[in-house]
Design a protein around this motif. Structure first.
Motif, mmCIF file in Angstrom:
data_model
loop_
_atom_site.group_PDB
_atom_site.id
_atom_site.type_symbol
_atom_site.label_atom_id
_atom_site.label_comp_id
_atom_site.label_asym_id
_atom_site.label_seq_id
_atom_site.Cartn_x
_atom_site.Cartn_y
_atom_site.Cartn_z
ATOM 1 N N LEU A 185 0.829 -1.208 0.000
ATOM 2 C CA LEU A 185 0.000 0.000 0.000
ATOM 3 C C LEU A 185 0.863 1.257 0.000
ATOM 4 N N ILE A 186 1.949 1.248 0.786
ATOM 5 C CA ILE A 186 2.858 2.402 0.811
ATOM 6 C C ILE A 186 3.487 2.614 -0.567
ATOM 7 N N THR A 187 3.908 1.518 -1.196
ATOM 8 C CA THR A 187 4.534 1.609 -2.521
ATOM 9 C C THR A 187 3.566 2.155 -3.552
ATOM 10 N N ILE A 188 2.318 1.689 -3.506
ATOM 11 C CA ILE A 188 1.308 2.183 -4.446
ATOM 12 C C ILE A 188 1.101 3.686 -4.258
ATOM 13 N N ALA A 189 0.994 4.103 -2.993
ATOM 14 C CA ALA A 189 0.725 5.522 -2.704
ATOM 15 C C ALA A 189 1.870 6.412 -3.173
ATOM 16 N N ASP A 190 3.115 6.047 -2.829
ATOM 17 C CA ASP A 190 4.211 6.945 -3.208
ATOM 18 C C ASP A 190 4.504 6.884 -4.705
ATOM 19 N N THR A 191 4.126 5.773 -5.361
ATOM 20 C CA THR A 191 4.276 5.719 -6.811
ATOM 21 C C THR A 191 3.369 6.748 -7.480
ATOM 22 N N PHE A 192 2.130 6.872 -6.993
ATOM 23 C CA PHE A 192 1.216 7.878 -7.535
ATOM 24 C C PHE A 192 1.809 9.283 -7.384
ATOM 25 N N VAL A 193 2.426 9.522 -6.241
ATOM 26 C CA VAL A 193 3.000 10.849 -5.994
ATOM 27 C C VAL A 193 4.157 11.120 -6.947
ATOM 28 N N TRP A 404 -8.157 9.234 -22.647
ATOM 29 C CA TRP A 404 -8.676 9.548 -21.317
ATOM 30 C C TRP A 404 -7.821 10.628 -20.664
ATOM 31 N N SER A 405 -8.319 11.112 -19.525
ATOM 32 C CA SER A 405 -7.526 12.062 -18.737
ATOM 33 C C SER A 405 -6.329 11.347 -18.138
ATOM 34 N N ARG A 406 -5.331 12.123 -17.798
ATOM 35 C CA ARG A 406 -4.102 11.557 -17.238
ATOM 36 C C ARG A 406 -4.402 10.737 -15.987
ATOM 37 N N PHE A 407 -5.176 11.266 -15.055
ATOM 38 C CA PHE A 407 -5.446 10.577 -13.804
ATOM 39 C C PHE A 407 -6.195 9.268 -14.057
ATOM 40 N N ALA A 408 -7.153 9.279 -14.990
ATOM 41 C CA ALA A 408 -7.922 8.059 -15.282
ATOM 42 C C ALA A 408 -7.010 6.978 -15.845
ATOM 43 N N ARG A 409 -6.050 7.367 -16.701
ATOM 44 C CA ARG A 409 -5.139 6.375 -17.276
ATOM 45 C C ARG A 409 -4.244 5.786 -16.208
ATOM 46 N N VAL A 410 -3.721 6.635 -15.322
ATOM 47 C CA VAL A 410 -2.863 6.144 -14.243
ATOM 48 C C VAL A 410 -3.649 5.213 -13.331
ATOM 49 N N LEU A 411 -4.852 5.604 -12.970
ATOM 50 C CA LEU A 411 -5.668 4.810 -12.050
ATOM 51 C C LEU A 411 -5.987 3.440 -12.645
ATOM 52 N N THR A 413 -4.415 1.715 -15.170
ATOM 53 C CA THR A 413 -3.254 0.844 -15.356
ATOM 54 C C THR A 413 -2.676 0.388 -14.021
ATOM 55 N N ARG A 414 -2.691 1.258 -13.006
ATOM 56 C CA ARG A 414 -2.232 0.861 -11.675
ATOM 57 C C ARG A 414 -3.135 -0.208 -11.075
ATOM 58 N N SER A 415 -4.426 -0.052 -11.240
ATOM 59 C CA SER A 415 -5.374 -1.003 -10.653
ATOM 60 C C SER A 415 -5.209 -2.386 -11.264
ATOM 61 N N VAL A 418 -1.784 -3.768 -9.872
ATOM 62 C CA VAL A 418 -1.554 -3.853 -8.433
ATOM 63 C C VAL A 418 -2.549 -4.762 -7.717
ATOM 64 N N THR A 419 -3.763 -4.913 -8.254
ATOM 65 C CA THR A 419 -4.778 -5.720 -7.564
ATOM 66 C C THR A 419 -4.286 -7.133 -7.257
ATOM 67 N N PRO A 420 -3.742 -7.902 -8.246
ATOM 68 C CA PRO A 420 -3.231 -9.231 -7.900
ATOM 69 C C PRO A 420 -2.076 -9.186 -6.904
ATOM 70 N N THR A 421 -1.266 -8.133 -6.973
ATOM 71 C CA THR A 421 -0.145 -8.000 -6.028
ATOM 72 C C THR A 421 -0.648 -7.877 -4.602
ATOM 73 N N LEU A 422 -1.700 -7.102 -4.418
ATOM 74 C CA LEU A 422 -2.258 -6.897 -3.084
ATOM 75 C C LEU A 422 -2.813 -8.198 -2.520
ATOM 76 N N PHE A 423 -3.466 -8.989 -3.361
ATOM 77 C CA PHE A 423 -3.989 -10.279 -2.912
ATOM 78 C C PHE A 423 -2.856 -11.207 -2.466
ATOM 79 N N VAL A 424 -1.777 -11.244 -3.247
ATOM 80 C CA VAL A 424 -0.618 -12.069 -2.883
ATOM 81 C C VAL A 424 -0.042 -11.608 -1.554
#
Length: 559
Positions: A185-193, A404-411, A413-415, A418-424
């Motif tokens: 979760l920390i990695t996902i958050a700081d990657t967005f930043v 799409w907008s920049r934020f929508a594309r980032v969201l 592709t990240r989702s 990252v979703t399978p990573t979070l489950f693991v």
């Protein structure tokens, strides 16, 4: 455009019976490089809203450090894929399993990677399109969608290794207080930043990546100086292509090195990053100059990444080659390490991963070695996660033509990544991730043809590359390199599947392999036809390419 443009691939030699006779006429509503119509509304903007200008240097006609500095950036971002946690883990396992004996394999894989990255960069420079965009324009709909799904799988697999590598580093730095899922979760958050740093300018973003590479060089260099590997064994392992007394484990590790170094999504990334420089593609001199400086920069960047990889391999080769679990258990117990229980008190050969690697360094060389190792892994994971996110966005935008907008594309592709990573991370503990890492390496090995075959296909087409199309040497050498790499990776996949010892899995793997090989054969067929083997078309027509818009092609300057 209001009228449809009828375009056919023209045989560059102009001889009858050439490739132009076997490639069908294709309808296209817009030529790939043609600018949008005025009624298309706002032009679609991506990460390169403003391109970095290249200074003129009339005093140095052959080579200019000012120009090299202006072109420096894309190659170093590309080189981060050679330093991701998956590569670091492959390095340390290579040292622990084979000592210094496989350093020449690492060198060879890096050189092959450089030659293939050259093709990807040339495609982006000459056409002004990155690999995913060219695939979208040149392949038909069904193969294009299959290709996109395969590349997305490779990106997800790579991203899981990178995010979990960062999470392991955070776990080590927090002395186990932050669990694996918390680190994710920390990695996902700081990657967005960090990803939005390019709003302050591409140069600042590239400088940030340079800082992360410097941190890796300093931290892994510290481990190298602390352990003091044998320089004689290092040079022998590097330049003597031989592996004395090597068995199956060492062979599988050599294959793993090649698979870890050459990443499929990196071809898509590099072909997009080179678009960030201001190059007049109607001027052949500027295009040729850009190709030269991008190649020099790639050589420097991959040399730096190679040195960092050498640090990791030699540290574990010197300190932990041929060590048993019992020996390491005793060392950790003597150091009063809380991690001594990680290693069973038996005489089986030591097996290490990123997490255990940090632990054994801490037990053998002090707590500082563990924390410095973790900082290096965090820099590797964070930087590769960011470049992996860029790869995902370039691939999705190119193949699907997203607007799409920049934020929508980032969201999005990240989702996806990252979703399978979070489950693991939630259902696995930090001490038992080696099996998952092996599976992810197999997954990415399977996707390698879906980057290498298209990049060779398109860089060999005169209608796309014009004067910069691959010559006979690059066609043959590129084809042989891709065949070698795919064969090596197939061996790795077969060895992994055979080790599962499960009949249902064998049957499932056999069925999937038929579909997989059929699609690879289709791409290979198109590639061979584009390379000049027109007899393979068997009298049928093959839709391979649409020509560049002549007004924007480097061999057809505007009048």
């Amino acid at each position: 455009m209001g009228t449809e443009r009828r375009a056919s691939y023209e045989d560059v030699s102009g001889e009858p019976g050439g490739l132009g006779g076997v490639v069908s006429t294709i309808s296209s509503s817009r030529s790939p490089l043609q600018p949008p119509d005025a009624d298309d509304g706002e032009p679609f903007t991506t990460y390169f809203d403003s391109k970095i200008p290249i200074p003129e240097d009339e005093t140095h006609s052959c080579f200019s450090f000012r120009k090299l500095w202006a072109f420096t950036g894309p190659g170093f971002l590309m080189s981060i894929a050679y330093l991701d946690p998956g590569n670091i883990e492959s390095d340390l396992q290579s040292g622990a399993v084979a000592g210094f004996k496989l350093l020449w394999v690492l060198l060879l894989a890096t050189v092959i990677g450089l030659l293939l990255q050259r093709l990807a960069a040339r495609l982006g420079v000459v056409t002004g399109l990155h690999l995913a965009e060219v695939c979208h324009r040149q392949y038909q709909k069904v193969p294009r969608i299959i290709l996109w799904l395969m590349v997305e799988l490779a990106i997800i697999g790579s991203d899981m290794q990178e995010v979990i590598g960062s999470a392991i580093a955070i776990n080590l730095l927090s002395v186990g207080k932050i669990p694996l899922w918390g680190g994710v979760l920390i990695t996902i958050a700081d990657t967005f930043v960090f990803l939005f740093l390019d709003k302050y300018g591409l140069r600042k973003l590239e400088a940030f990546f340079g800082l992360l590479i410097s941190i890796m060089a300093l931290t892994f260099g510290y481990e190298y100086i602390t352990v003091k590997p044998s320089q004689e064994k290092l040079l022998q392992g590097l330049f003597v292509p031989y592996c004395q007394d090597c068995g199956t484990p060492q062979l599988e590790q050599a294959v793993g090195i090649v698979g870890a170094v050459i990443m499929p999504h990196n071809m898509y990334l590099h072909s997009a990053l080179v678009k960030s420089r201001q190059v007049n593609r109607a001027d052949k001199r500027e295009v040729r100059e850009a190709n030269k400086y991008f190649f020099i920069e790639s050589c420097i960047a991959l040399f730096v990444s190679f040195i960092i990889n050498i640090f990791v391999v030699t540290v574990f080769a010197e300190a932990f080659f041929n060590k048993t679990n019992a020996q390491v258990h005793q060392v950790c117990a003597n150091a009063s390490s809380p991690h001594a229980g990680l290693f069973p008190n038996d005489n089986s050969t030591l097996e290490v991963d990123i997490y255990k690697g940090g632990v054994v360094l801490g037990c053998s060389f002090g707590t500082a070695a563990l924390y410095i190792w973790a900082i290096g892994i965090l820099a590797a994971g964070q930087s590769s996660t960011m470049t992996g996110t860029y790869s995902g966005q370039f691939v999705m935008e190119g193949f699907l033509n997203l607007r799409w907008s920049r934020f929508a594309r980032v969201l999005l592709t990240r989702s996806i990544a990252v979703t399978p990573t979070l489950f693991v991370a939630i259902f696995q503990d930090v001490e038992h991730l080696t099996g998952m890492n092996d599976f992810l390496n197999v997954l990415m090995s399977l996707q390698l043809p879906f980057a290498l075959i298209p990049v060779l296909t398109f860089t060999s087409l005169p209608s796309l590359m014009h004067d910069f199309a691959n010559g006979l040497f690059w066609k043959v050498a590129g084809g042989l390199l891709i065949l070698l790499l795919c064969s090596i990776n197939m061996y790795f996949v077969v060895a992994y599947v055979m080790a599962l010892r499960s009949l249902p899995l064998y049957v499932g793997a056999a069925l999937l392999s038929v579909l997989y090989l059929a699609f690879v054969a289709y791409l290979t067929w198109l590639c061979l036809v584009s390379l000049g083997a027109s007899f393979l078309a068997c009298g049928s027509t093959v839709s391979v390419t649409r020509p560049l818009h002549p007004d924007q092609s480097p061999s057809h300057p505007p009048k």
